[in-house]
Design an enzyme around this catalytic site. Structure first.
Site, PDB file in Angstrom:
ATOM      1  N   ASP A 272      61.528  30.283  29.103  1.00 42.70           N
ATOM      2  CA  ASP A 272      60.823  30.934  30.210  1.00 42.70           C
ATOM      3  C   ASP A 272      61.773  31.096  31.399  1.00 42.70           C
ATOM      4  O   ASP A 272      61.492  30.638  32.505  1.00 42.70           O
ATOM      5  CB  ASP A 272      59.591  30.121  30.604  1.00 42.70           C
ATOM      6  CG  ASP A 272      58.676  30.864  31.576  1.00 42.70           C
ATOM      7  OD1 ASP A 272      58.783  32.104  31.666  1.00 42.70           O
ATOM      8  OD2 ASP A 272      57.854  30.206  32.240  1.00 42.70           O
TER       9      ASP A 272
ATOM     10  N   LYS B 123      49.996  24.637  41.512  1.00 39.65           N
ATOM     11  CA  LYS B 123      50.021  25.771  40.591  1.00 39.65           C
ATOM     12  C   LYS B 123      49.173  25.447  39.376  1.00 39.65           C
ATOM     13  O   LYS B 123      49.118  24.305  38.936  1.00 39.65           O
ATOM     14  CB  LYS B 123      51.468  26.055  40.161  1.00 39.65           C
ATOM     15  CG  LYS B 123      51.647  27.189  39.171  1.00 39.65           C
ATOM     16  CD  LYS B 123      53.131  27.323  38.805  1.00 39.65           C
ATOM     17  CE  LYS B 123      53.338  28.394  37.744  1.00 39.65           C
ATOM     18  NZ  LYS B 123      54.782  28.475  37.346  1.00 39.65           N
ATOM     19  N   GLN B 124      48.511  26.462  38.836  1.00 39.53           N
ATOM     20  CA  GLN B 124      47.795  26.288  37.573  1.00 39.53           C
ATOM     21  C   GLN B 124      48.102  27.465  36.666  1.00 39.53           C
ATOM     22  O   GLN B 124      47.951  28.628  37.059  1.00 39.53           O
ATOM     23  CB  GLN B 124      46.287  26.174  37.789  1.00 39.53           C
ATOM     24  CG  GLN B 124      45.521  26.038  36.471  1.00 39.53           C
ATOM     25  CD  GLN B 124      44.068  25.644  36.664  1.00 39.53           C
ATOM     26  OE1 GLN B 124      43.684  25.163  37.737  1.00 39.53           O
ATOM     27  NE2 GLN B 124      43.259  25.836  35.636  1.00 39.53           N
ATOM     28  N   GLY B 125      48.567  27.155  35.468  1.00 39.69           N
ATOM     29  CA  GLY B 125      48.860  28.187  34.490  1.00 39.69           C
ATOM     30  C   GLY B 125      47.952  28.068  33.286  1.00 39.69           C
ATOM     31  O   GLY B 125      46.948  27.341  33.321  1.00 39.69           O
ATOM     32  N   ALA B 126      48.312  28.759  32.218  1.00 39.60           N
ATOM     33  CA  ALA B 126      47.491  28.747  31.009  1.00 39.60           C
ATOM     34  C   ALA B 126      47.573  27.417  30.275  1.00 39.60           C
ATOM     35  O   ALA B 126      46.666  27.054  29.527  1.00 39.60           O
ATOM     36  CB  ALA B 126      47.933  29.873  30.081  1.00 39.60           C
ATOM     37  N   GLU B 127      48.665  26.670  30.485  1.00 34.22           N
ATOM     38  CA  GLU B 127      48.896  25.441  29.735  1.00 34.22           C
ATOM     39  C   GLU B 127      48.752  24.170  30.555  1.00 34.22           C
ATOM     40  O   GLU B 127      48.485  23.105  29.999  1.00 34.22           O
ATOM     41  CB  GLU B 127      50.307  25.476  29.116  1.00 34.22           C
ATOM     42  CG  GLU B 127      50.530  26.576  28.102  1.00 34.22           C
ATOM     43  CD  GLU B 127      49.738  26.358  26.821  1.00 34.22           C
ATOM     44  OE1 GLU B 127      49.594  25.196  26.410  1.00 34.22           O
ATOM     45  OE2 GLU B 127      49.259  27.352  26.248  1.00 34.22           O
TER      46      GLU B 127
ATOM     47  N   LYS C 174      52.983  17.216  36.219  1.00 36.50           N
ATOM     48  CA  LYS C 174      52.623  18.306  35.326  1.00 36.50           C
ATOM     49  C   LYS C 174      51.613  17.767  34.321  1.00 36.50           C
ATOM     50  O   LYS C 174      51.936  16.923  33.491  1.00 36.50           O
ATOM     51  CB  LYS C 174      53.845  18.856  34.599  1.00 36.50           C
ATOM     52  CG  LYS C 174      53.523  20.026  33.677  1.00 36.50           C
ATOM     53  CD  LYS C 174      54.786  20.657  33.112  1.00 36.50           C
ATOM     54  CE  LYS C 174      54.455  21.886  32.280  1.00 36.50           C
ATOM     55  NZ  LYS C 174      55.689  22.539  31.773  1.00 36.50           N
TER      56      LYS C 174
END
Length: 230
Positions: A138, A15-19, A35
Site C-alpha cells: 500500500d 482514522k478508520q478504514g475497511a480493516e 491499530k
C-alpha cells in the site's frame, strides 16, 4: 476503546478504514498509536479470527524486517492478540510526505529543489524494501511520515497491513505501480518527480532489476488498457 495494560482510558480516533481503527492514546507514559483490527461480520468467526491473526503476524514481521535492514518504522510497544491490536510509537513532529509535497507545490518557491532530494529518499527506501524481498502492498505518500526539519528528508514508513515477503519481479512491479497510481492521482502533473523516485529505486535495488522494471511496464500497460475500456 477500553484500556489495556498501562494505557490511558481516553483515546482519540485518528482514522478508520475497511480493516482497522487507528487510535491515539498514552501507553506507559508514551504517545502511542493503537491499530485495532475489528471483526468482519461477513466472514465466519473462526475464519475471520484466523485471517486477522495471520495479517497481524505479517505486519509485525514486516516492521521487524524494516528495522533489521535500516528502514525507519515506528517502534512496537505491545501486541494485544485478544483485541487484535498493535501498540506502536506515535511519531511526533512529522507530516505525511503527501501533505509536504502539496504544501511545497502550492507555494511560490523552487519546488523541484525542495522535492527532488525527498523523492530520491523515497525511491531509495522502496528499493531497499524490494532488495530484501519485502512488499509493502500500500505504497502511498500518505503512508510515509516526514520528520521535521523536512530538509533532512528523514522518512518513517507506516501502515504495513498489506505487507508480505515475496521475491517475484511481478509483485515488486505491482508495488511500484500502486505507488505510481497513488502518486500521480494525489499529485497531478508530477510525472517528473515520480521519475526521480524510479531513478533512486534502480540505484538501491539491483537484484533482478531488469525483470522488475519489465514487469512494472507490463502492469502499467494492463492498467492503461483497463482505463481505456472502463
Amino acid at each position: 476503546m477500553s484500556s489495556t495494560l498501562g494505557a490511558s482510558e481516553s483515546s482519540i480516533l485518528l482514522k478508520q478504514g475497511a480493516e482497522s481503527k487507528i487510535h491515539a492514546v498514552t501507553f506507559l507514559g508514551l504517545p502511542t498509536v493503537v491499530k485495532e483490527r475489528f471483526p468482519k461480520t461477513y466472514r465466519h468467526p473462526a475464519l475471520d479470527a484466523s485471517l486477522t491473526r495471520e495479517r497481524m503476524k505479517a505486519e509485525l514481521r514486516a516492521i521487524a524486517k524494516c528495522r533489521q535492514i535500516g528502514v525507519r518504522v515506528p517502534v512496537i510497544y505491545f501486541v494485544d492478540e485478544q483485541k487484535s491490536s498493535i501498540y506502536m510509537e506515535h511519531i511526533q513532529n512529522s507530516n505525511t510526505v503527501r501533505d509536504f509535497i502539496q504544501k511545497v507545490q502550492a507555494g511560490s518557491g523552487d519546488a523541484q529543489r525542495l522535492l527532488v532530494p525527498l523523492m530520491a529518499k523515497v525511491g531509495a527506501i522502496i528499493g531497499t524494501l524490494h532488495s530484501n524481498n519485502l512488499i509493502h502492498g500500500d505504497l502511498t505518500t500518505s503512508n510515509m511520515l516526514l520528520l521535521e526539519p523536512a530538509a533532512d528528508a528523514n522518512i518513517i514508513l507506516i501502515d504495513f497491513g498489506l505487507s508480505y515477503v515475496e521475491a517475484s519481479a511481478e509483485d515488486k512491479g505491482v508495488d511500484l505501480y500502486v505507488l505510481e497510481r497513488a502518486f500521480l492521482s494525489t499529485h497531478p502533473n508530477s510525472e517528473e518527480l515520480f521519475a526521480h523516485i524510479i531513478s533512486a529505486y534502480q540505484e538501491a535495488n539491483k537484484k533482478g532489476l531488469r525483470e522488475v522494471m519489465s514487469k512494472f511496464e507490463e502492469v502499467r500497460l494492463r492498467g492503461r488498457k483497463r482505463s481505456m475500456v472502463g
